[in-house]
Design a protein around this motif. Structure first.
Motif, PDB file in Angstrom:
ATOM      1  N   ILE A  12       0.833  -1.203   0.000  1.00 28.75           N
ATOM      2  CA  ILE A  12       0.000   0.000   0.000  1.00 28.75           C
ATOM      3  C   ILE A  12       0.875   1.265   0.000  1.00 28.75           C
ATOM      4  CG2 ILE A  12      -0.230  -0.177   2.553  1.00 28.75           C
ATOM      5  CD1 ILE A  12      -2.931   1.297   2.247  1.00 28.75           C
ATOM      6  N   GLY A  13       0.544   2.162  -0.911  1.00 31.82           N
ATOM      7  CA  GLY A  13       1.235   3.450  -0.964  1.00 31.82           C
ATOM      8  C   GLY A  13       2.650   3.404  -1.499  1.00 31.82           C
ATOM      9  N   SER A  14       3.055   2.251  -2.066  1.00 36.91           N
ATOM     10  CA  SER A  14       4.436   2.177  -2.573  1.00 36.91           C
ATOM     11  C   SER A  14       4.585   2.997  -3.852  1.00 36.91           C
ATOM     12  CB  SER A  14       4.822   0.719  -2.830  1.00 36.91           C
ATOM     13  OG  SER A  14       3.902   0.130  -3.735  1.00 36.91           O
ATOM     14  N   GLY A  15       3.478   3.126  -4.604  1.00 32.17           N
ATOM     15  CA  GLY A  15       3.536   3.919  -5.832  1.00 32.17           C
ATOM     16  C   GLY A  15       3.280   3.122  -7.105  1.00 32.17           C
ATOM     17  N   LYS A  16       2.582   1.980  -6.987  1.00 27.56           N
ATOM     18  CA  LYS A  16       2.308   1.153  -8.175  1.00 27.56           C
ATOM     19  C   LYS A  16       1.560   1.933  -9.250  1.00 27.56           C
ATOM     20  CE  LYS A  16       0.035  -1.641  -5.533  1.00 27.56           C
ATOM     21  NZ  LYS A  16       0.418  -1.078  -4.240  1.00 27.56           N
ATOM     22  N   THR A  17       0.518   2.656  -8.821  1.00 32.58           N
ATOM     23  CA  THR A  17      -0.284   3.409  -9.790  1.00 32.58           C
ATOM     24  C   THR A  17       0.544   4.518 -10.423  1.00 32.58           C
ATOM     25  OG1 THR A  17      -2.190   2.952  -8.390  1.00 32.58           O
ATOM     26  CG2 THR A  17      -2.492   4.623 -10.094  1.00 32.58           C
ATOM     27  N   THR A  18       1.313   5.216  -9.596  1.00 26.44           N
ATOM     28  CA  THR A  18       2.168   6.299 -10.089  1.00 26.44           C
ATOM     29  C   THR A  18       3.152   5.768 -11.137  1.00 26.44           C
ATOM     30  OG1 THR A  18       1.972   7.305  -7.910  1.00 26.44           O
ATOM     31  CG2 THR A  18       3.776   8.103  -9.311  1.00 26.44           C
ATOM     32  N   VAL A  19       3.749   4.627 -10.819  1.00 27.62           N
ATOM     33  CA  VAL A  19       4.732   4.024 -11.726  1.00 27.62           C
ATOM     34  C   VAL A  19       4.055   3.531 -13.004  1.00 27.62           C
ATOM     35  CG1 VAL A  19       6.217   1.975 -11.995  1.00 27.62           C
ATOM     36  CG2 VAL A  19       6.449   3.444  -9.971  1.00 27.62           C
ATOM     37  N   THR A  20       2.941   2.815 -12.862  1.00 24.42           N
ATOM     38  CA  THR A  20       2.307   2.269 -14.067  1.00 24.42           C
ATOM     39  C   THR A  20       1.709   3.388 -14.923  1.00 24.42           C
ATOM     40  OG1 THR A  20       0.361   1.662 -12.756  1.00 24.42           O
ATOM     41  CG2 THR A  20       1.921  -0.093 -13.275  1.00 24.42           C
ATOM     42  N   ASP A  21       1.285   4.496 -14.304  1.00 25.04           N
ATOM     43  CA  ASP A  21       0.833   5.653 -15.099  1.00 25.04           C
ATOM     44  C   ASP A  21       1.975   6.159 -15.987  1.00 25.04           C
ATOM     45  OD1 ASP A  21      -1.701   5.574 -14.053  1.00 25.04           O
ATOM     46  OD2 ASP A  21      -1.474   7.324 -12.748  1.00 25.04           O
ATOM     47  N   CYS A  22       3.188   6.148 -15.456  1.00 21.47           N
ATOM     48  CA  CYS A  22       4.344   6.607 -16.262  1.00 21.47           C
ATOM     49  C   CYS A  22       4.616   5.643 -17.412  1.00 21.47           C
ATOM     50  CB  CYS A  22       5.598   6.727 -15.393  1.00 21.47           C
ATOM     51  SG  CYS A  22       5.528   8.065 -14.212  1.00 21.47           S
ATOM     52  N   PHE A  23       4.502   4.332 -17.151  1.00 26.27           N
ATOM     53  CA  PHE A  23       4.666   3.366 -18.250  1.00 26.27           C
ATOM     54  C   PHE A  23       3.552   3.563 -19.289  1.00 26.27           C
ATOM     55  CE2 PHE A  23       7.426   1.007 -15.285  1.00 26.27           C
ATOM     56  CZ  PHE A  23       8.434   0.599 -16.143  1.00 26.27           C
ATOM     57  N   ALA A  24       2.327   3.802 -18.807  1.00 26.71           N
ATOM     58  CA  ALA A  24       1.204   4.004 -19.734  1.00 26.71           C
ATOM     59  C   ALA A  24       1.466   5.222 -20.614  1.00 26.71           C
ATOM     60  CB  ALA A  24      -0.096   4.164 -18.952  1.00 26.71           C
ATOM     61  N   ASP A  25       2.080   6.278 -20.053  1.00 22.72           N
ATOM     62  CA  ASP A  25       2.424   7.468 -20.849  1.00 22.72           C
ATOM     63  C   ASP A  25       3.380   7.117 -21.990  1.00 22.72           C
ATOM     64  OD1 ASP A  25       0.875   9.068 -19.279  1.00 22.72           O
ATOM     65  OD2 ASP A  25       2.529   9.863 -18.062  1.00 22.72           O
ATOM     66  N   LEU A  26       4.151   6.035 -21.812  1.00 20.41           N
ATOM     67  CA  LEU A  26       5.080   5.599 -22.866  1.00 20.41           C
ATOM     68  C   LEU A  26       4.396   4.614 -23.829  1.00 20.41           C
ATOM     69  CD1 LEU A  26       8.241   5.051 -20.617  1.00 20.41           C
ATOM     70  CD2 LEU A  26       7.759   7.016 -22.102  1.00 20.41           C
ATOM     71  N   GLY A  27       3.085   4.396 -23.628  1.00 21.76           N
ATOM     72  CA  GLY A  27       2.333   3.546 -24.552  1.00 21.76           C
ATOM     73  C   GLY A  27       2.182   2.104 -24.103  1.00 21.76           C
ATOM     74  N   VAL A  28       2.610   1.809 -22.888  1.00 21.07           N
ATOM     75  CA  VAL A  28       2.520   0.426 -22.408  1.00 21.07           C
ATOM     76  C   VAL A  28       1.099   0.160 -21.887  1.00 21.07           C
ATOM     77  CG1 VAL A  28       3.452  -1.255 -20.758  1.00 21.07           C
ATOM     78  CG2 VAL A  28       4.970   0.487 -21.768  1.00 21.07           C
ATOM     79  N   VAL A  29       0.514  -0.975 -22.301  1.00 19.18           N
ATOM     80  CA  VAL A  29      -0.820  -1.352 -21.819  1.00 19.18           C
ATOM     81  C   VAL A  29      -0.687  -1.997 -20.433  1.00 19.18           C
ATOM     82  CG1 VAL A  29      -2.779  -2.910 -22.228  1.00 19.18           C
ATOM     83  CG2 VAL A  29      -1.819  -1.577 -24.119  1.00 19.18           C
TER      84      VAL A  29
END
Ligand code: ATP
Length: 198
Positions: A12-29
């Motif tokens: 909890i609160g480690s930053g999974k969403t924050t990190v995956t949002d950055c990957f999504a910005d690079l086009g990763v599904v």
């Protein structure tokens, strides 16, 4: 179609969403196991019918949706009921995730595995997102307005950072600012592209 899959886990609160949002910005599904587990029990889905047959109609709320809190409470202390529930849900969740990952554009895709330890036969590599405990607590307090005691209780119910790190191929140490997350993500993105092409 992406046939290389990177799993993502972290407490909890480690930053999974924050990190995956950055990957999504690079086009990763990004596929999400929690989301898939909610989707397969939506009204009209055969899994919901099987659950209602087994646990009784009381497991549904007045609108016919699954009362997840009640179900969690029932299976919490009853191993055989938990196993029965997993029997209904496991395969459909896997099928749903496989469908999403197979259909993903791009050379690789990600699968967020928040619950449990997060190993899965669907993934080729595991990325763990971690941050120091006081930082995680502060971020969740700011995000959710939860008390420190509640956050600590949730942390204790989850696998520890050490347990997660033991299964990691890569770790993002999310103790600094978002710019640092972007730097780490772009370094890993290059690595994952190389792996997916190998
Ligand atoms: P959960 O498991 O609770 O869903 P999570 O692992 O997905 O959490 P996030 O929601 O990404 O974590 O991050 C928790 C909070 O901390 C969010 O409000 C997010 O905006 C913030 N946050 C994450 N990383 C950073 C950072 N590097 N700098 C500043 N704030 C951050």
């Amino acid at each position: 179609m992406a046939d290389y899959v990177v799993g993502v886990t972290g407490g909890i609160g480690s930053g999974k969403t924050t990190v995956t949002d950055c990957f999504a910005d690079l086009g990763v599904v990004i596929a999400d196991a929690d989301e898939a587990s909610r989707k397969i029990v939506e009204p009209g889905q055969p899994v919901l019918e099987a659950i209602a047959d087994y646990f009784g109609k009381e497991i549904l709320d007045e609108t016919g949706r699954l009362n997840r809190k009640k179900l969690r409470e029932i299976v919490f202390n009853d191993v055989s009921k938990r196993k029965a529930l997993e029997g209904f849900t496991h395969r459909p969740i896997m099928d749903e995730l496989q469908r999403q990952l197979r259909g993903a554009e791009g050379e690789y895709a990600m699968l967020v595995l928040s619950a449990g330890l997060g190993t899965s036969p669907l993934i080729d590599r595991m990325l763990v997102v971690d941050a120091e405990e006081p930082i995680r607590i502060q971020r969740v307090m700011t995000r959710d307005g939860s008390s420190e005691a509640l956050i600590r209780q949730i942390m204790q119910s989850q696998p520890s950072s050490e347990q997660r790190r033991a299964i990691a191929d890569d770790v993002i140490e999310n103790n600094a600012d978002i710019d640092q997350v972007r730097v780490d993500v772009s370094r890993l993105h290059a690595r994952y592209l190389a792996f997916s092409r190998a």
